[in-house]
Each structure stands twice: as structure tokens, then as C-alpha cells.
Motif scaffolding. Sequence first.
Motif, PDB file in Angstrom:
ATOM      1  N   VAL A 132      -8.934 -11.319   2.759  1.00  0.00           N
ATOM      2  CA  VAL A 132      -7.856 -10.430   3.722  1.00  0.00           C
ATOM      3  C   VAL A 132      -7.343 -11.490   4.923  1.00  0.00           C
ATOM      4  N   ALA A 133      -5.961 -12.181   5.639  1.00  0.00           N
ATOM      5  CA  ALA A 133      -5.487 -12.718   5.630  1.00  0.00           C
ATOM      6  C   ALA A 133      -4.703 -11.444   6.741  1.00  0.00           C
ATOM      7  N   ASN A 134      -4.210 -11.060   6.432  1.00  0.00           N
ATOM      8  CA  ASN A 134      -3.263 -10.068   7.219  1.00  0.00           C
ATOM      9  C   ASN A 134      -2.912  -7.998   6.531  1.00  0.00           C
ATOM     10  N   VAL A 135      -2.989  -7.131   7.899  1.00  0.00           N
ATOM     11  CA  VAL A 135      -2.167  -6.240   7.245  1.00  0.00           C
ATOM     12  C   VAL A 135      -1.412  -5.680   8.286  1.00  0.00           C
ATOM     13  N   GLU A 136      -0.367  -4.932   7.890  1.00  0.00           N
ATOM     14  CA  GLU A 136       0.951  -4.559   8.689  1.00  0.00           C
ATOM     15  C   GLU A 136       1.243  -3.630   8.139  1.00  0.00           C
ATOM     16  N   ILE A 137       1.485  -2.359   9.026  1.00  0.00           N
ATOM     17  CA  ILE A 137       1.883  -0.868   9.069  1.00  0.00           C
ATOM     18  C   ILE A 137       3.282  -1.173   9.128  1.00  0.00           C
ATOM     19  N   LYS A 138       3.809  -0.408   7.909  1.00  0.00           N
ATOM     20  CA  LYS A 138       5.614  -0.466   8.125  1.00  0.00           C
ATOM     21  C   LYS A 138       5.559   0.680   8.654  1.00  0.00           C
ATOM     22  N   HIS A 139       5.542   2.081   8.199  1.00  0.00           N
ATOM     23  CA  HIS A 139       6.404   2.653   8.855  1.00  0.00           C
ATOM     24  C   HIS A 139       5.157   3.706   8.447  1.00  0.00           C
ATOM     25  N   VAL A 140       5.791   5.284  10.122  1.00  0.00           N
ATOM     26  CA  VAL A 140       5.301   5.597  10.677  1.00  0.00           C
ATOM     27  C   VAL A 140       6.003   7.024  10.458  1.00  0.00           C
ATOM     28  N   ASP A 141       5.761   7.750   9.370  1.00  0.00           N
ATOM     29  CA  ASP A 141       7.700   8.613   9.374  1.00  0.00           C
ATOM     30  C   ASP A 141       6.621  10.119   9.984  1.00  0.00           C
ATOM     31  N   SER A 183       0.689  15.261  11.775  1.00  0.00           N
ATOM     32  CA  SER A 183       0.232  15.229  10.025  1.00  0.00           C
ATOM     33  C   SER A 183       1.111  13.359   9.954  1.00  0.00           C
ATOM     34  N   VAL A 184       1.384  12.647   9.912  1.00  0.00           N
ATOM     35  CA  VAL A 184       1.779  11.735   9.804  1.00  0.00           C
ATOM     36  C   VAL A 184       2.039  11.025   8.075  1.00  0.00           C
ATOM     37  N   LYS A 185       2.258  10.204   7.675  1.00  0.00           N
ATOM     38  CA  LYS A 185       2.514   9.414   5.875  1.00  0.00           C
ATOM     39  C   LYS A 185       2.892   8.012   6.790  1.00  0.00           C
ATOM     40  N   VAL A 186       2.027   6.836   6.599  1.00  0.00           N
ATOM     41  CA  VAL A 186       1.813   6.011   6.769  1.00  0.00           C
ATOM     42  C   VAL A 186       2.071   4.970   5.613  1.00  0.00           C
ATOM     43  N   VAL A 198       1.163  -1.071   0.037  1.00  0.00           N
ATOM     44  CA  VAL A 198      -0.068   0.396  -0.305  1.00  0.00           C
ATOM     45  C   VAL A 198       0.734   1.781   0.279  1.00  0.00           C
ATOM     46  N   PRO A 199       0.407   1.948  -1.238  1.00  0.00           N
ATOM     47  CA  PRO A 199       1.679   3.219  -1.195  1.00  0.00           C
ATOM     48  C   PRO A 199       1.732   3.983   0.072  1.00  0.00           C
ATOM     49  N   THR A 200       2.113   5.234   0.065  1.00  0.00           N
ATOM     50  CA  THR A 200       2.476   6.905   1.881  1.00  0.00           C
ATOM     51  C   THR A 200       1.297   7.127   1.062  1.00  0.00           C
TER      52      THR A 200
END
Length: 255
Positions: free
Chosen positions: A153-162, A79-82, A67-69
Motif C-alpha cells: 500500500v503506497a498511499n491513502v488519501e482521505i478525500k471528503h468529510v461530510d 456522525s460523519v461520512k468519509v 473507497v466508498p463513502t
Amino acid sequence: MELFSLILFAVVIGLLLSTFRVLREYERGVVFMLGRFYKVKGPGLVIIIPIVQQMVRVDLRTLVLDVPTQDLITKDNVSVKVNAVLYFRVVDPQKAIINVEYYMEATGQLAQTTLRSVLGQHELDELLAERERLNADIQEILDKQTDQWGIKVANVEIKHVDIDESMIRAIAKQAEAERERRAKVIHAQGEEEASRKLVEAAQHLATQGEAMQLRYLQTLVEIAGEKSSTIVFPLPMNLTEGIAKLADAAASEDR
């Protein structure tokens, strides 16, 4: 005539070759007959009637979608980018082909909007500290909405929080203030507990005169051990009375 025969022969061979299809274990074929859904076939050897039937291959393996940022504003106006990663697979090939045009693209777009919607309802602290719960919430919402497309949908993982640099400094100050607050609270609790113990000790010593005198003498010994040339120490009268009693008891024993 010979050219026509060669062309006809090539067409027949091509039709025969297109009649037989081989689907792997993780593939299924959604077959349409004259434009209408016929059945789902596979795996293995599949026979398709040329011109009359058409087949669309569907991969049943778990697919990974990055999933794009996404730019979003949290509940506390930060304000964050995820960005995140999504794991899903097709469980109903018929729905995946008939109910949605491109299930891969549709799932990706839905994941982006759901990510912004769910995370925007939480504060920054929750976003940083409770990722597992947020992952589960996003996965549950996506799974419900993609069920009509035959997708699980098996799983969703948040990767980065800028986070912006200024917010990082603010968070660091907040964490430092929180540590100082906890240290002061722990120190105050220790002082409170120590004062209670001192009160209990004083009450106990008040009921035992001999124990008070021994404690007094022990204090004198501790002070004498220090590098002090002169020590001025008040001598309570009850101490002299105790010493006199001890002396009298010793004298009576000698007699």
C-alpha cells in the motif's frame, strides 16, 4: 476422414497458439503445473505447455481504488461520512494469486473497515485538521495486513468529510467563540504590557524632576492645540520652582 483431419489440424494449431504467450513489461505470469505452483514468468515471450500448465496474469502497476463513502461516529459522538482513495500495487505475484482469492476486492473491503476503525478513534477536530497523520496511520495498518497477500500500500488519501448541517453551524459558532477568546487574550496581554511600561516611565520621571516638568509642559501644548475655549489645568508647585530656577540662571548669565 477429411473432416477429422481438419478438426485435428485446427486443434493442433490452437494448442500451438496457446503455447506462446507475450507478457508486457508491467505483467507477470503465475504458472501452475497440474494444479501446483510452478514459477513466476515474464516479461517477454513465455512458453506454456497446453493442458499441463496454466498461467494467471498479474498487473504490477500501481492500482487506484476508490473507497466508498463510510458512515462513522467520531470519538466525540459526531456522525460523519468519509470517503478515501487507495494507491497500491502487487509486489509478490505468487502471494497475490495463491494467498487470497481476489486481491483487489479483499484490499477494498479491508480499506473500508480500517477507515471506519481508525477514524472512529479520533475526534472531529483531529479528523478535519490532521488528515496527513490519519492518512499515514491508515496506510501503515493496511500495509501490514496486506503484506501476506504480496501487496504494498503506497498511499491513502482521505478525500471528503461530510458533516451534518447542524454540526456545521455548531462548528462555526465554536470557531467564532475561539476567535473572540483569542482577541480578548491579546487585548489583555497588551494592557498588561502597557501598564508595565507606564510604571517604568513613572518611576523614571519620578527620579528626574526636569523631565517631569518638560512632560507637563508638553501636555499643556497638546491640550492647547485642541478646540477648547477654556482650559483649567492644575499647576504643580515644583513646576514653578523649576521655572524660577531657569529664570534665575538666565538672569545670572546676563549679568
